[in-house]
Design a protein around this motif. Structure first.
Motif, PDB file in Angstrom:
ATOM      1  N   ILE A 152       0.866  -1.197   0.000  1.00  0.00           N
ATOM      2  CA  ILE A 152       0.000   0.000   0.000  1.00  0.00           C
ATOM      3  C   ILE A 152       0.897   1.241   0.000  1.00  0.00           C
ATOM      4  CG2 ILE A 152      -1.785   1.248   1.284  1.00  0.00           C
ATOM      5  CD1 ILE A 152      -2.543  -1.440   2.585  1.00  0.00           C
ATOM      6  N   ASP A 153       0.678   2.118  -0.971  1.00  0.00           N
ATOM      7  CA  ASP A 153       1.547   3.303  -1.037  1.00  0.00           C
ATOM      8  C   ASP A 153       1.069   4.392  -0.076  1.00  0.00           C
ATOM      9  OD1 ASP A 153      -0.616   4.416  -2.270  1.00  0.00           O
ATOM     10  OD2 ASP A 153       0.203   4.296  -4.292  1.00  0.00           O
ATOM     11  N   SER A 154       1.888   5.434   0.027  1.00  0.00           N
ATOM     12  CA  SER A 154       1.614   6.478   1.022  1.00  0.00           C
ATOM     13  C   SER A 154       0.303   7.226   0.726  1.00  0.00           C
ATOM     14  CB  SER A 154       2.777   7.450   1.104  1.00  0.00           C
ATOM     15  OG  SER A 154       3.029   7.995  -0.154  1.00  0.00           O
ATOM     16  N   THR A 155      -0.002   7.388  -0.585  1.00  0.00           N
ATOM     17  CA  THR A 155      -1.240   8.106  -0.947  1.00  0.00           C
ATOM     18  C   THR A 155      -2.459   7.325  -0.447  1.00  0.00           C
ATOM     19  OG1 THR A 155      -0.077   8.661  -2.962  1.00  0.00           O
ATOM     20  CG2 THR A 155      -2.410   9.229  -2.894  1.00  0.00           C
ATOM     21  N   LEU A 168      -2.377   9.754  14.960  1.00  0.00           N
ATOM     22  CA  LEU A 168      -2.126   8.557  14.143  1.00  0.00           C
ATOM     23  C   LEU A 168      -1.054   8.839  13.103  1.00  0.00           C
ATOM     24  CD1 LEU A 168      -5.771   7.265  13.578  1.00  0.00           C
ATOM     25  CD2 LEU A 168      -4.065   6.350  15.118  1.00  0.00           C
ATOM     26  N   GLU A 169      -1.177  10.000  12.430  1.00  0.00           N
ATOM     27  CA  GLU A 169      -0.221  10.318  11.368  1.00  0.00           C
ATOM     28  C   GLU A 169       1.184  10.485  11.940  1.00  0.00           C
ATOM     29  OE1 GLU A 169      -1.631  13.322   8.715  1.00  0.00           O
ATOM     30  OE2 GLU A 169      -0.052  12.890   7.252  1.00  0.00           O
ATOM     31  N   ALA A 170       1.263  11.046  13.151  1.00  0.00           N
ATOM     32  CA  ALA A 170       2.582  11.255  13.766  1.00  0.00           C
ATOM     33  C   ALA A 170       3.288   9.927  14.048  1.00  0.00           C
ATOM     34  CB  ALA A 170       2.427  12.039  15.058  1.00  0.00           C
ATOM     35  N   HIS A 171       2.491   8.868  14.238  1.00  0.00           N
ATOM     36  CA  HIS A 171       3.104   7.579  14.552  1.00  0.00           C
ATOM     37  C   HIS A 171       3.236   6.668  13.335  1.00  0.00           C
ATOM     38  CE1 HIS A 171       1.904   8.928  18.555  1.00  0.00           C
ATOM     39  NE2 HIS A 171       2.981   8.285  18.930  1.00  0.00           N
ATOM     40  N   MET A 172       2.747   7.141  12.192  1.00  0.00           N
ATOM     41  CA  MET A 172       2.824   6.306  10.988  1.00  0.00           C
ATOM     42  C   MET A 172       4.067   6.662  10.204  1.00  0.00           C
ATOM     43  SD  MET A 172      -1.105   6.372   9.818  1.00  0.00           S
ATOM     44  CE  MET A 172      -1.135   5.213   8.496  1.00  0.00           C
ATOM     45  N   ASP A 173       4.570   5.687   9.477  1.00  0.00           N
ATOM     46  CA  ASP A 173       5.718   5.916   8.613  1.00  0.00           C
ATOM     47  C   ASP A 173       5.320   5.408   7.247  1.00  0.00           C
ATOM     48  OD1 ASP A 173       8.232   6.913   8.414  1.00  0.00           O
ATOM     49  OD2 ASP A 173       9.025   5.690  10.044  1.00  0.00           O
ATOM     50  N   PHE A 174       5.330   6.291   6.243  1.00  0.00           N
ATOM     51  CA  PHE A 174       4.891   5.834   4.914  1.00  0.00           C
ATOM     52  C   PHE A 174       6.090   5.406   4.079  1.00  0.00           C
ATOM     53  CE2 PHE A 174       1.734   9.146   6.125  1.00  0.00           C
ATOM     54  CZ  PHE A 174       0.703   8.299   6.384  1.00  0.00           C
ATOM     55  N   GLN A 229       1.859  -2.635  10.650  1.00  0.00           N
ATOM     56  CA  GLN A 229       1.800  -1.774  11.846  1.00  0.00           C
ATOM     57  C   GLN A 229       0.942  -0.539  11.589  1.00  0.00           C
ATOM     58  OE1 GLN A 229       5.935  -1.068  12.683  1.00  0.00           O
ATOM     59  NE2 GLN A 229       6.145  -2.942  13.883  1.00  0.00           N
ATOM     60  N   ASN A 230       1.093   0.040  10.379  1.00  0.00           N
ATOM     61  CA  ASN A 230       0.298   1.224  10.045  1.00  0.00           C
ATOM     62  C   ASN A 230      -1.194   0.900  10.006  1.00  0.00           C
ATOM     63  OD1 ASN A 230       2.459   2.946   9.848  1.00  0.00           O
ATOM     64  ND2 ASN A 230       2.691   2.717   7.638  1.00  0.00           N
ATOM     65  N   LEU A 231      -1.518  -0.240   9.394  1.00  0.00           N
ATOM     66  CA  LEU A 231      -2.938  -0.618   9.299  1.00  0.00           C
ATOM     67  C   LEU A 231      -3.512  -0.907  10.690  1.00  0.00           C
ATOM     68  CD1 LEU A 231      -2.863  -2.927   6.140  1.00  0.00           C
ATOM     69  CD2 LEU A 231      -3.764  -0.603   6.287  1.00  0.00           C
ATOM     70  N   ARG A 232      -2.721  -1.591  11.492  1.00  0.00           N
ATOM     71  CA  ARG A 232      -3.161  -1.899  12.859  1.00  0.00           C
ATOM     72  C   ARG A 232      -3.352  -0.600  13.653  1.00  0.00           C
ATOM     73  NH1 ARG A 232       1.237  -4.941  15.940  1.00  0.00           N
ATOM     74  NH2 ARG A 232       2.093  -2.861  16.041  1.00  0.00           N
ATOM     75  N   LEU A 233      -2.400   0.308  13.473  1.00  0.00           N
ATOM     76  CA  LEU A 233      -2.480   1.607  14.158  1.00  0.00           C
ATOM     77  C   LEU A 233      -3.754   2.346  13.749  1.00  0.00           C
ATOM     78  CD1 LEU A 233      -0.958   3.756  15.900  1.00  0.00           C
ATOM     79  CD2 LEU A 233       0.066   4.567  13.811  1.00  0.00           C
ATOM     80  N   GLN A 244      -5.273   8.163   2.408  1.00  0.00           N
ATOM     81  CA  GLN A 244      -6.725   8.090   2.151  1.00  0.00           C
ATOM     82  C   GLN A 244      -7.399   7.271   3.256  1.00  0.00           C
ATOM     83  OE1 GLN A 244      -6.798   6.423  -1.786  1.00  0.00           O
ATOM     84  NE2 GLN A 244      -6.739   8.432  -2.789  1.00  0.00           N
ATOM     85  N   LEU A 245      -6.739   6.176   3.636  1.00  0.00           N
ATOM     86  CA  LEU A 245      -7.298   5.320   4.694  1.00  0.00           C
ATOM     87  C   LEU A 245      -7.408   6.094   6.007  1.00  0.00           C
ATOM     88  CD1 LEU A 245      -5.444   1.921   4.131  1.00  0.00           C
ATOM     89  CD2 LEU A 245      -7.841   2.378   3.724  1.00  0.00           C
TER      90      LEU A 245
END
Lengths: 351, 205
Positions: free
Chosen positions: A26-29, A345-351, A327-331, A33-34
């Protein structure tokens, strides 16, 4: 469960396959969106993004974030075993370091379950779902053993089982066993990174991982008022930061003193630490420091993967990206369900 | 009101003594009620503060476990939780506040630290640590709040009972006794007057 494997590596083939797999992540875009969706819509979208089969397996028994998380881990287990299948020779040993990380965690879970006297049903239904065939070996150990020593013996033949066997007869506690497993994991990783088909960047990456683990542990231990002696004993050796500096770090009595001591090493990248420390002091949480270290490690891995296109790095990078995707999806799912804001959420995600 | 009493001088003396005793009991009960009320108000202020603190701690604990479950995963949090071999224990004993028996709640193993938890330190997570720490603080605050709440409840019951006793003495028992006293006094005076009148009649004859 791989030791150091002889034979020739299939680096070209494996790197190409890993890159192809990475392209389907899954790309960052799409991830952004998610981030805008609600928890139910995220669950549905995750199904459409390649996790449908696993989600169908768990949807009968579980609901909400638990079902999604179990499905994500089932998918990860399947994916990593496929990656392991297409790697050969010393490359397989290198890749196994990253794949077996999950097995070490499962080994710890089994030891904890046996130590805590948890029922098999609880483990089977909530922590190591029986729907995942890769959990069956772990569940068998939980079902058939009564003591931590018996559970450790049942793991014989695996890298973690061998390490636990060394503690046999010493009446080691669960804490000592887990610490021994973590030490063994990093020492095995370092050993593999010095072997054939490795390169200087891989070793640098693993040593940085050790440094980051040591740094966050020093902050944790300081907060818990653990004695300097014990803090020093908990340092994992082999990192880029010299042992003499880590000795000084373990004597530090404040977070600022830890940073000052770390700055004495050229290998410590202090970029962003002052802001993270300030945030950490104001919020009373180590989250800003832990997030900073994670982001730094991911950026480093990304750089190394581009610098070494024909090496083990593309495979490791794929594994780490896949783990990151999970991890991102779970987060996203857990965070949205619990009500964390999109900013958090965005602060803890890494794309 | 029909009074079933003997209008005798000894009865009057007895009644006067009983009124005195009842009045002093009434004063004592009033003082007890006021004392209990003072204790109640002091504890109530503490309880309100403790409650607010508890709500704040609970909110922090929820936030920290939410973050831990989101970042480390629900499975990792559950895995860390199952390692615990002993949980918090609570013992309830009794103590006395102005004659009122109230519960005293003592807890053991309420708080844990990274060192006392059975899991390894090296591979631990700061998020799970913070979550476990906040729940440790929450549990000790719950125990403290539970003791205060039970004490307040018991004090309130006692205040109510004392208030009922005070009211009964003030509005029923003492007035009735005073009424009886005035009845006897009245009757005795009347008997005295009758006696004087009879003596006068004898003298005139």
């Amino acid at each position: 469960m791989t030791g150091i494997v002889s034979g020739r590596s299939n680096i070209y083939n494996a790197a190409a396959r890993a890159k192809a797999r990475k392209a389907s992540l899954i790309d960052s875009t799409r991830m952004r969106q998610l981030l805008q969706l609600g928890p139910e819509s995220i669950g549905a979208s995750i199904g459409e993004l390649g996790y449908r089969n696993e989600m169908d397996i768990y949807s009968a028994r579980m609901t909400g974030a638990d079902a999604v998380e179990a499905a994500l881990f089932h998918n990860l287990d399947n994916d990593l075993s496929e990656v392991m299948r297409f790697c050969q020779g010393p490359l397989k040993s290198i890749v196994s370091v990253y794949v077996e990380r999950l097995s070490y965690e499962k080994a710890k879970t089994v030891l904890r379950a046996v130590n805590g006297g948890c029922s098999d049903e609880l483990i089977e239904s909530q922590i190591l779902p029986s729907e995942n065939p890769m959990n069956s070996i772990w569940l068998d150990i939980v079902r058939t053993t009564e003591t931590v020593a018996e559970a450790a013996s049942a793991m014989a033949g695996t890298p973690w089982g061998k390490e636990l066997a060394k503690l046999e007869g010493s009446e080691a506690t669960l804490e000592e066993m887990e610490d021994a497993l973590d030490r063994q994991y990093y020492s095995h990783a370092l050993k593999v990174s010095k072997g054939r088909d490795s390169n200087i960047h891989l070793m640098k990456y693993i040593r940085t991982e050790i440094d980051h683990r040591n740094i966050i542990n020093q902050f944790r231990e300081l907060r818990q008022n653990i004695s300097p002696d014990k803090r020093l004993r908990m340092v994992i050796h082999g990192g880029r930061i010299p042992s003499s500096v880590m000795t000084q770090v373990s004597q530090a009595t404040s977070q600022e003193a830890i940073i000052d001591a770390l700055r004495r090493s050229n290998s410590f990248d202090d970029d962003g630490f002052d802001e993270a420390l300030e945030k950490s002091n104001s919020t009373g949480s180590l989250d800003p420091i832990a997030s900073l270290l994670t982001h730094k490690r991911h950026a480093m891995l990304r750089r190394f993967a581009y610098l070494n296109p024909v090496s083990s790095f593309p495979v490791i990078y794929y594994i780490e990206r896949k783990v990151l995707e999970i991890q991102n999806l779970r987060l996203l799912v857990r965070g949205k369900t619990i009500g964390l804001t999109s900013e958090v959420l965005e602060a803890h995600m890494d794309f | 009101m029909a009074l079933d009493i003997k209008p005798t001088r000894s009865e009057l003396i007895n009644l006067k003594r009983r009124i005195k005793q009842t009045s002093s009991g009434y004063n004592l009960l009033k003082m007890k009620r006021d004392g209990l009320f003072f204790e109640f108000r002091t504890l109530l202020a503490e309880m309100i503060a403790a409650r607010e603190e508890l709500v704040g701690t609970y909110r922090d604990a929820l936030k920290s476990i939410a973050l831990a479950s989101s970042i480390e995963g629900g499975l990792a949090v559950k895995s860390a939780a199952i390692a615990a071999t002993s949980g918090p224990e609570v013992t309830v004993s009794r103590r006395n506040i102005m004659g009122v028996v109230v519960p005293k709640v003592d807890g053991t193993n309420l708080t844990t630290t990274v060192e006392t938890r059975p899991t390894g330190i090296i591979g631990g997570s700061p998020y799970i640590d913070e979550s476990a720490d906040s729940y440790s603080v929450l549990i000790s605050k719950i125990v403290k709040a539970a003791e205060m709440e039970a004490t307040l409840k018991r004090l309130l019951e006692e205040i109510e009972a004392t208030k009922r006793r005070v009211n009964a003495l003030e509005f029923v028992v003492i007035p009735e006794m005073k009424e009886a006293q005035s009845f006897i006094q009245l009757r005795l005076e009347e008997m005295e007057r009758e006696e004087t009148f009879r003596l006068k009649r004898f003298k005139n004859k």
